[in-house]
Design a protein around this motif. Sequence first.
Motif, short mmCIF file in Angstrom:
data_model
loop_
_atom_site.label_atom_id
_atom_site.label_comp_id
_atom_site.label_asym_id
_atom_site.label_seq_id
_atom_site.Cartn_x
_atom_site.Cartn_y
_atom_site.Cartn_z
N GLY A 235 0.50 8.90 2.98
CA GLY A 235 1.03 7.88 3.88
C GLY A 235 0.52 8.07 5.30
O GLY A 235 0.09 7.12 5.96
N VAL A 236 0.55 9.32 5.77
CA VAL A 236 0.04 9.62 7.11
C VAL A 236 -1.46 9.31 7.18
O VAL A 236 -1.95 8.70 8.14
CB VAL A 236 0.30 11.09 7.48
CG1 VAL A 236 -0.43 11.46 8.78
CG2 VAL A 236 1.79 11.34 7.64
N GLY A 237 -2.18 9.71 6.15
CA GLY A 237 -3.63 9.50 6.14
C GLY A 237 -4.02 8.04 6.18
O GLY A 237 -4.91 7.64 6.94
N ILE A 238 -3.35 7.23 5.38
CA ILE A 238 -3.65 5.79 5.35
C ILE A 238 -3.31 5.15 6.69
O ILE A 238 -4.10 4.36 7.24
CB ILE A 238 -2.90 5.11 4.19
CG1 ILE A 238 -3.49 5.56 2.86
CG2 ILE A 238 -2.95 3.59 4.32
CD1 ILE A 238 -2.70 5.12 1.65
N SER B 281 1.67 7.19 12.69
CA SER B 281 1.20 7.50 11.34
C SER B 281 2.08 8.55 10.68
O SER B 281 2.44 8.43 9.50
CB SER B 281 -0.25 7.98 11.39
OG SER B 281 -1.09 7.00 11.95
N ILE B 282 2.44 9.56 11.45
CA ILE B 282 3.35 10.59 10.92
C ILE B 282 4.70 9.97 10.57
O ILE B 282 5.28 10.26 9.52
CB ILE B 282 3.51 11.72 11.95
CG1 ILE B 282 2.19 12.50 12.09
CG2 ILE B 282 4.64 12.67 11.53
CD1 ILE B 282 2.19 13.50 13.21
N ALA B 283 5.18 9.11 11.44
CA ALA B 283 6.48 8.45 11.18
C ALA B 283 6.43 7.61 9.92
O ALA B 283 7.39 7.59 9.14
CB ALA B 283 6.87 7.59 12.38
N ALA B 284 5.31 6.93 9.70
CA ALA B 284 5.17 6.11 8.49
C ALA B 284 5.18 6.98 7.24
O ALA B 284 5.92 6.71 6.29
CB ALA B 284 3.88 5.29 8.57
N THR C 52 -4.89 2.93 12.16
CA THR C 52 -4.49 2.81 13.56
C THR C 52 -5.08 3.88 14.47
O THR C 52 -5.11 3.68 15.69
CB THR C 52 -2.97 2.87 13.69
OG1 THR C 52 -2.50 4.18 13.30
CG2 THR C 52 -2.30 1.82 12.80
N ALA C 53 -5.47 5.03 13.92
CA ALA C 53 -5.91 6.19 14.73
C ALA C 53 -4.83 6.63 15.70
O ALA C 53 -5.12 7.21 16.75
CB ALA C 53 -7.21 5.87 15.47
N ALA C 54 -3.58 6.35 15.36
CA ALA C 54 -2.44 6.72 16.21
C ALA C 54 -1.62 7.80 15.50
O ALA C 54 -0.98 7.51 14.48
CB ALA C 54 -1.57 5.50 16.50
N VAL D 225 0.83 -1.20 0.00
CA VAL D 225 0.00 0.00 0.00
C VAL D 225 0.87 1.26 0.00
O VAL D 225 0.65 2.19 -0.79
CB VAL D 225 -0.95 0.00 1.22
CG1 VAL D 225 -1.62 1.36 1.39
CG2 VAL D 225 -2.00 -1.09 1.06
N PHE D 226 1.87 1.29 0.89
CA PHE D 226 2.76 2.46 0.93
C PHE D 226 3.54 2.59 -0.38
O PHE D 226 3.81 3.71 -0.85
CB PHE D 226 3.73 2.35 2.11
CG PHE D 226 3.10 2.65 3.44
CD1 PHE D 226 2.28 3.75 3.61
CD2 PHE D 226 3.35 1.83 4.53
CE1 PHE D 226 1.70 4.03 4.85
CE2 PHE D 226 2.78 2.11 5.76
CZ PHE D 226 1.95 3.20 5.93
N ALA D 227 3.93 1.46 -0.98
CA ALA D 227 4.67 1.51 -2.24
C ALA D 227 3.80 2.09 -3.36
O ALA D 227 4.28 2.89 -4.18
CB ALA D 227 5.14 0.11 -2.62
N LEU D 228 2.53 1.71 -3.40
CA LEU D 228 1.63 2.26 -4.41
C LEU D 228 1.44 3.76 -4.21
O LEU D 228 1.36 4.53 -5.18
CB LEU D 228 0.28 1.54 -4.36
CG LEU D 228 0.28 0.11 -4.89
CD1 LEU D 228 -1.08 -0.55 -4.65
CD2 LEU D 228 0.62 0.08 -6.38
N VAL D 229 1.36 4.19 -2.94
CA VAL D 229 1.25 5.62 -2.65
C VAL D 229 2.49 6.35 -3.19
O VAL D 229 2.39 7.39 -3.85
CB VAL D 229 1.10 5.86 -1.14
CG1 VAL D 229 1.34 7.34 -0.79
CG2 VAL D 229 -0.28 5.43 -0.68
N ALA D 230 3.66 5.78 -2.88
CA ALA D 230 4.90 6.40 -3.33
C ALA D 230 4.98 6.45 -4.85
O ALA D 230 5.38 7.47 -5.45
CB ALA D 230 6.10 5.64 -2.77
N LEU D 231 4.58 5.37 -5.50
CA LEU D 231 4.65 5.29 -6.96
C LEU D 231 3.71 6.31 -7.60
O LEU D 231 4.10 7.03 -8.53
CB LEU D 231 4.28 3.88 -7.40
CG LEU D 231 4.62 3.49 -8.84
CD1 LEU D 231 6.11 3.55 -9.10
CD2 LEU D 231 4.07 2.10 -9.14
#
Length: 500
Positions: free
Chosen positions: A116-119, A130-133, A124-126, A87-93
Amino acid sequence: MNAGSLRTVRRLLPDAGRAFVSLLAGVAGVAGSYAVAGFTPSFVVGPIAGTMARQLPSEIITFGIVQFGEIGSQLNVVAAIGIAVGVFALVALGCSALGRRLDAPPVGVLLSIAFGVGIAFGLTAAPLPSIAAGVSVGVVLATSDLFIGVDSDVSPARRRVLGGVASALALSVGGFVFGRGGGLRGTEETSELDVSQSITAEIDSLLDDAEGNSLAVSGLEPLVSEEFYEVDINATDPTIDAEEWSVSVTGAVEEEVSYTYDEIRAMGAENRFVSLRCVGESLNGKKLDNALWTGIPIMDLVDPAVPAEECCVMLRAADGFYEEFPLSALSDGFLAYGMNGDVLPRGHGYPARALIPGHWGEINVKWLTEIEVLEQEQDGYWEERGWHGTGPVNTVAKLHVVNVGEDRIEVAGHAYAGTRGIERVEVSTDGGGSWSEATLSEPLPGDDVWRQWTYSYDAPESEHEVVVRATDGEGTLQPKEESEAFPSGPSGWVSRTVRP
């Protein structure tokens, strides 16, 4: 299509290098979440793995439990990691491609961070994990773009990949190391249980007695388990603040009541040895353990609510788990907040868990938040998935230790029959042709406790089959016929080929 159009298409379509950098960004995103959250529900992989475990068809879940055991849970986590990375890779792409289309790569980086933060937050609602991701995803993309501008004989495409590899490797290693230490919440440490001097003295005495009564057999786990197994429906354990936690008695009662952690701790404490066995383990598996628990009778919480007596109870947990059993089963039930003289560990249900003697481990709900008295029967979590649920547990003698000497062979293990207790264990060294009685450890106080057994014999010259069986405290012999874990727990005599 003219040459200009072809150049535009090539510029917008991802090449292998960009796709690889996006994949690295996905890995970094997962690592960034782990670095801050550790292995908790705030880690982006946790909700994915939990959803998979709950939503997959029951046949697949049962197959995984029976055929793979704990490895099945680990495979679920690995699959969840793969999904999160993808999922993160698709966001980045996608964001990178949009940045190129706008001729503004920084815009793509910023969008990758935002998405990335939004997903991650949606899962997680954390906020912090989320920001770190999201930032980790963006850092890899930004670094790969920066490396293009480095003066080098290496081609720009390769510099982009090298930049992505360098940043992703740094973020992933750092995330693993920091996350393994617990992330921002820190490493979980057990703390000594704060109870009265008399209860503390009793804990020390009972643990000393258990150590003294343990059989001196090399390789045999003592009467108080050194490592207690854990099985849960989610990949990550809930993190609960005891100051904000409470357990309520609801449903078919005259008056619903609720208790805080401090109120429960203020009640008269007791210590009990209780063993737990996993319904989904293999016949000679090692998901059978014993501990000394500190807490209160669970009916001390239920009686003030004046429950209806004609039916049953559903226990509900903070992690979404729930299990049902007869109300009468609570008569000997226990609410534990301590384990082996320490505060109950998070992995075993902190702040408090239920212990219902004689039932399979699954019914002993951790992270307990509600005791709901029902007017009619309902299926619990595992009953909905085809398991028979509560119990009683099956009698078993396990063969875990074979110590081969020059002239003698020593075999040993544990035996358990729930509240029925163990009367004797018998050993056959000729595949079940003849039987001899094994030596049992002295019974620990309590109605639901295992015993150790050991047997020593002259070593034969050739390989042979050792078989063990137990007789419970009611005089009933452990059934010979083997059955798998599903749906009512494993049963049968345990055997093992021994080579001198």
